[in-house]
Design an enzyme around this catalytic site. Structure first.
Site, mmCIF file in Angstrom:
data_model
loop_
_atom_site.group_PDB
_atom_site.id
_atom_site.type_symbol
_atom_site.label_atom_id
_atom_site.label_comp_id
_atom_site.label_asym_id
_atom_site.label_seq_id
_atom_site.Cartn_x
_atom_site.Cartn_y
_atom_site.Cartn_z
ATOM 1 N N PHE A 6 9.569 -0.139 -5.364
ATOM 2 C CA PHE A 6 8.819 -1.309 -4.637
ATOM 3 C C PHE A 6 8.007 -0.340 -3.628
ATOM 4 O O PHE A 6 8.591 0.479 -2.867
ATOM 5 C CB PHE A 6 9.867 -1.855 -3.665
ATOM 6 C CG PHE A 6 10.703 -3.013 -4.484
ATOM 7 C CD1 PHE A 6 10.289 -4.284 -4.951
ATOM 8 C CD2 PHE A 6 11.981 -2.450 -5.031
ATOM 9 C CE1 PHE A 6 11.405 -5.231 -5.492
ATOM 10 C CE2 PHE A 6 12.676 -3.263 -5.910
ATOM 11 C CZ PHE A 6 12.180 -4.639 -6.006
ATOM 12 N N ASP A 7 6.632 -1.037 -3.279
ATOM 13 C CA ASP A 7 6.298 -0.447 -2.169
ATOM 14 C C ASP A 7 6.773 -1.139 -1.027
ATOM 15 O O ASP A 7 7.499 -2.306 -1.096
ATOM 16 C CB ASP A 7 4.680 -0.995 -2.249
ATOM 17 C CG ASP A 7 3.688 -0.655 -1.016
ATOM 18 O OD1 ASP A 7 3.935 0.435 -0.362
ATOM 19 O OD2 ASP A 7 3.106 -1.690 -0.769
ATOM 20 N N MET A 8 6.807 -0.833 0.209
ATOM 21 C CA MET A 8 7.054 -1.655 1.336
ATOM 22 C C MET A 8 6.583 -2.708 1.993
ATOM 23 O O MET A 8 6.631 -3.839 2.020
ATOM 24 C CB MET A 8 7.923 -0.619 2.290
ATOM 25 C CG MET A 8 8.920 -1.429 3.312
ATOM 26 S SD MET A 8 9.146 -0.121 4.692
ATOM 27 C CE MET A 8 7.539 0.055 5.611
ATOM 28 N N ASP A 9 5.311 -2.350 2.565
ATOM 29 C CA ASP A 9 4.416 -3.231 3.430
ATOM 30 C C ASP A 9 3.779 -4.185 2.491
ATOM 31 O O ASP A 9 3.116 -3.519 1.590
ATOM 32 C CB ASP A 9 3.381 -2.198 4.204
ATOM 33 C CG ASP A 9 4.254 -1.416 5.292
ATOM 34 O OD1 ASP A 9 5.056 -1.925 6.254
ATOM 35 O OD2 ASP A 9 3.759 -0.078 5.462
ATOM 36 N N ASP A 166 0.949 -4.129 -3.727
ATOM 37 C CA ASP A 166 0.148 -5.378 -3.359
ATOM 38 C C ASP A 166 -1.336 -4.747 -2.889
ATOM 39 O O ASP A 166 -2.290 -5.630 -2.420
ATOM 40 C CB ASP A 166 0.835 -5.969 -1.877
ATOM 41 C CG ASP A 166 0.615 -5.002 -0.706
ATOM 42 O OD1 ASP A 166 0.646 -3.748 -0.718
ATOM 43 O OD2 ASP A 166 0.341 -5.266 0.427
#
Length: 216
Positions: A6-9, A166
């Site tokens: 996962f990317d975070m932001d 995203d």
């Protein structure tokens, strides 16, 4: 498939609006216009990489450093007074992955000191098997170094891992690293029709989980 990175932001934590506002405030203080076009160019990139971009954009290293410093101050100030907002579907997806024995990692361009605090506040830090931060790598997205480090720590090969992003730069990094990119953009699909990059497009983590359930 064995893992999800996962990317975070903008993927786990709804921090992009906070970051965008912090940059807008930094630009206002420095007397510059902060446009949507500029924001799209820096979305998903590390602050170190963004500072370099601003240095080239404005031909002024001191100005670029000042923008980043003010942005970091405003970003941190926000979370002193506001709780961390987790994106819809995050906890449900993590539960689902746990039930299917899939490994989980967070790979974020953010510095470790900033990211760990947000992940701890949201309760997401302990849910991940592996954590990788922008301050641990030398190359920023769209270079795949961050994702490759996460895969190495998970002890899996890239083709066995989904990468949820995203941002356009994150999807490109996932492609270049040999991962399976999942693209959940904040607003709309940013890619041009003739781009060479592969990805699966979803509107939400919940939609991705539904698709995943058909494969597992």
């Amino acid at each position: 498939m064995e893992a999800v990175i996962f990317d975070m932001d903008g993927v786990l934590i709804d921090s992009e609006p906070v970051s965008k506002l912090a940059f807008a405030q930094a630009f206002e203080v420095t007397g510059l216009d902060f446009t949507e076009a500029i924001y799209q160019k820096i979305l998903g990139r590390s602050l170190k990489d963004i500072e370099l971009f601003f240095s080239e954009q404005y031909q002024d290293t001191k100005l670029a450093a000042k923008i980043i410093t003010i942005r970091e101050q405003e970003f941190a100030r926000h979370y002193q007074d506001h709780p961390v907002s987790v994106k819809p579907g995050v906890y449900q997806l993590l539960d689902y992955l746990d039930s299917h024995k899939m490994k989980k990692a967070v790979a974020t361009s953010a510095k470790q000191s900033i990211a760990e605090e947000l992940l701890q506040q949201s309760g997401l830090f302990a849910r991940m098997d592996v954590h990788c931060y922008g301050s641990e790598v030398t190359e920023a997205k769209p270079n795949p170094e961050l994702f490759i480090k996460a895969a190495s720590r998970l002890n899996i090969s890239p083709e066995k891992a989904y990468v949820i992003e995203d941002s356009q730069s994150g999807v490109i990094a996932a492609n270049r690293g040999g991962f399976v990119p999942i693209y959940i953009p904040e607003e709309k699909d940013e890619f041009m029709n003739d781009h060479p990059f592969k990805y699966s497009l979803f509107n939400s983590l919940t939609e991705f989980q539904a698709a995943l359930s058909l494969k597992l």
